[in-house]
Design an enzyme around this catalytic site. Structure first.
Site, PDB file in Angstrom:
ATOM      1  N   GLN A   1       0.931  -0.622  -0.374  1.00 56.27           N
ATOM      2  CA  GLN A   1      -0.121   0.262   0.393  1.00 56.27           C
ATOM      3  C   GLN A   1       0.765   1.370  -0.281  1.00 56.27           C
ATOM      4  O   GLN A   1       1.574   1.417   0.258  1.00 56.27           O
ATOM      5  CB  GLN A   1      -1.185  -0.205   1.256  1.00 56.27           C
ATOM      6  CG  GLN A   1      -1.819  -1.056   1.220  1.00 56.27           C
ATOM      7  CD  GLN A   1      -2.794  -1.547   2.713  1.00 56.27           C
ATOM      8  OE1 GLN A   1      -2.736  -0.508   3.538  1.00 56.27           O
ATOM      9  NE2 GLN A   1      -3.039  -2.088   2.373  1.00 56.27           N
ATOM     10  N   ARG A   2       0.342   2.050  -0.188  1.00 52.59           N
ATOM     11  CA  ARG A   2       0.784   3.648  -1.274  1.00 52.59           C
ATOM     12  C   ARG A   2       1.591   4.021   0.613  1.00 52.59           C
ATOM     13  O   ARG A   2       2.438   4.448   0.278  1.00 52.59           O
ATOM     14  CB  ARG A   2       0.356   4.335  -1.783  1.00 52.59           C
ATOM     15  CG  ARG A   2       0.440   5.917  -1.951  1.00 52.59           C
ATOM     16  CD  ARG A   2      -0.257   6.861  -2.274  1.00 52.59           C
ATOM     17  NE  ARG A   2      -0.333   6.123  -3.515  1.00 52.59           N
ATOM     18  CZ  ARG A   2       0.431   6.781  -5.101  1.00 52.59           C
ATOM     19  NH1 ARG A   2       2.122   7.197  -4.784  1.00 52.59           N
ATOM     20  NH2 ARG A   2       0.309   6.516  -5.994  1.00 52.59           N
TER      21      ARG A   2
END
Lengths: 180, 433
Positions: free
Chosen positions: A71-72
């Protein structure tokens, strides 16, 4: 596994053990590939909030594979895991063409990291079971893999869901690391 | 010498004497490790008066009262049932270690997200985020009993010293060439010891922020260290299969404890520091005599088997089938715990080396084990996502603490023994009361 085991798997082990980093954007299928490599059940997989580690026996090597959440907001922490990496696996969701640019940028940044210098790169063009999936050669082109000169690399079409192509990737890892 | 005042210490039971000598305020402790609720108080007072010149006849009555208070505390029933008090979404990545300050009013958590956080135990509120490390914060500690400082050791190879009150960083200690994975304050809180994957340990000055000495001699990673109770000695456990005993003042090695056949997982002193217990990946736990450095016992599988044949006709009881991952003494040094990758834990008599009880039930390896400060409960943390409480006398499981959604990496009791914290790979920390 425990904290102690983390320390043991962190150090550059003996010649018979390889430390492999499994990276890619969220929802690329890293954990599914990891479980598929370890021949485990893949029916209940949730987004990885940290990391997973599995040891996989391949001919001549024990592969300690570190699957890191993509995830970012947790991507900046990928650096935590670079030390002593023998090989990098990068996973692409071949059906998510909207994010090809994003994943290409992340990969480019990884390949510029000092601590990953020279580490062979295996790209899994995952989710080939989906109709909308781009073929491996198209993914390779999109990522600009041809321009890589400083390390061995390979792209492997696969579907972690059906297990197709995963073993071929493993074979390439064994072959590449034997020559090293 | 002039006696100024008495301080009471509940765990382990003891009376601290604060006295004046040559204009300096000093303390010494009278340890009452064998004290029981039913012990004859007069006999104890007599013995103390005989041995301790500071305790004159006029003080005997006060001492008697203190001992009675200790007995009251010891006699309190331990039937505390823990419930989940709070889930703290503590970090955005897995936790590493956790620790309480002495009073248990606050605790700290380390994480893969490169921070250490300070928490208020009563409210579960976050007090400070200690930011600055460039990689995983792995080893953390309060400078107990004071609790005004926190040390953090990181995979970024540095150690940092912080104010626990303001969260301000006092010093960054640089010098290790690999990850720092264990650390400890000395009891006086004047020195921090750090152990590293670079095979060395280092001692650092708390006040000045400078390096005091490098302890070199191990041939592999140092993964465990602890000071003795006076701070004169330090033990380091290493992946090179040995444990070293160091003289803190000179930085010289006093003993190398050789005998384990695989990596050391944990090394601990007992309360009076006469014994050292070591756990190893070779599936055994060894007990060593501190002054001589000699091994005086090995707790291993087939020793148990011999016992079993006598007590269990099935012969199925054995020693640990897998690596011993952690060891812990109770405060009297009478009991010793071992936790293993085989999913079981054991309690041994540290003197006779006989098995007292076996804790069975976890469905994954047990990576941490500890007594409550009273020595009446055992807490284990496991990869099966549960922590469990056990009765050390008979091995029965008192409670299963469920809720974490991934492995539990660390756990701790507060000093009162009525609050526990667990830190997990699921990025949360849970408070149990």
């Amino acid at each position: 596994m425990g904290l102690l085991d983390l320390l043991r798997k962190m150090k550059s082990g003996n010649d018979k053990e390889l430390r492999i980093l499994l990276l890619g954007l969220d929802n690329a299928g890293k954990t599914t590939i990891l479980k598929s490599l370890a021949s485990e059940d893949i029916s209940h997989i949730t987004p990885t909030q940290g990391f997973n580690i599995k040891s996989v026996q391949s001919p001549g090597f024990k592969l300690n594979v570190w699957d890191i959440g993509g995830q970012r907001r947790i991507r900046p922490y990928w650096k935590n895991y670079f030390e002593n990496t023998d090989l990098l696996i990068y996973v692409i969701d071949s059906a998510d063409q909207k994010r090809f640019e994003e994943t290409s940028l992340e990969l480019t940044e990884l390949l510029e990291e000092d601590k990953l210098m020279g580490a062979p790169l295996l790209v899994f063009a995952n989710k080939q079971d989906l109709l909308s999936a781009a073929p491996a050669d198209e993914v390779a082109k999109g990522l600009g893999l041809d321009a890589i000169r400083d390390r061995k690399w390979q792209i492997q079409a696969c579907s972690a869901l059906t297990n197709e192509g995963v073993k071929e990737g493993l074979d390439w890892i064994a072959k590449t690391c034997k020559k090293k | 010498m002039k006696l100024k005042r008495f301080l009471l210490r509940y765990y382990p039971p003891g009376i601290i004497l604060e006295y004046e000598q040559g204009g300096n305020l000093k303390t010494k402790s009278i340890d009452l490790l064998d004290l029981k609720p039913e012990t004859d108080v007069d006999a104890v007072v007599d013995e103390i008066s005989r041995k301790e010149p500071l305790i004159t006849a006029s003080k005997a009555d006060q001492v008697r009262k203190l001992i009675q208070r200790l007995q009251e505390k010891l006699g309190q029933k331990d039937d505390h049932h823990f419930y989940l008090f709070k889930v703290l979404r503590a970090h955005i990545l897995p936790l590493t270690n956790v620790g309480f300050n002495k009073s248990g009013s606050s605790f700290i958590t380390g994480s893969y997200d490169r921070t250490c956080k300070v928490w208020d135990t009563a409210s579960g509120e976050e007090l400070h985020t200690l930011e600055g490390h460039k990689n995983v914060v792995y080893a953390i500690a309060f400078n107990n009993p004071y609790g005004d400082k926190i040390a953090t050791g990181s995979f970024d190879k540095t150690c940092k010293l912080w104010s626990s009150e303001t969260g301000k960083c006092y010093h960054t200690y640089r010098g290790h060439s690999a990850e720092i994975v264990c650390l400890s304050f000395n009891p006086q809180s004047s020195i921090i010891a750090t152990g590293s994957m670079d095979t060395t340990a280092k001692l650092w000055d708390v006040q000045t922020g400078s390096e005091l000495v490098t302890l070199s001699g191990h041939s592999a990673e140092i993964i465990s260290l602890s000071f003795n109770s006076t701070g004169s000695q330090l033990i380091t456990g290493s992946f090179d299969h040995t444990v070293s005993v160091w003289d803190v003042k000179s930085g010289k090695r006093i003993h190398t404890l050789i005998g384990h056949k695989a990596e050391i997982s944990s090394a601990q002193f007992n309360w009076d520091c006469s014994l050292i217990a070591t756990g190893s990946m070779d599936k055994t736990c060894k007990i060593w005599d501190t002054p001589s450095g000699r091994c005086i016992g090995t707790l291993r599988g087939h020793d148990d088997e011999v016992l079993d044949v006598a007590f269990d006709y099935t012969g199925t009881l054995r020693g640990h089938d897998d690596e011993v991952l952690d060891v812990a003494f109770d405060y009297t040094g009478q009991m010793l715990l071992t936790a293993s990758a085989d999913g079981t834990a054991r309690c041994y008599n540290a003197v006779t080396h006989q098995l007292i009880s076996k804790f069975e039930g976890h469905e994954g390896e047990i990576s941490k084990i500890t007594f409550n400060p009273q020595g009446t409960s055992v807490l284990t943390a496991s990869s099966d996502k549960t922590a469990r409480l056990w009765d050390p006398e008979n091995g029965s499981c008192k409670q299963i603490l469920e809720g974490h959604t991934d492995e539990i990496f660390s756990c701790a009791f507060n000093y009162e023994g009525n609050t526990m914290i667990t830190g997990s790979k699921d990025n949360t920390c849970r408070i149990w009361r």
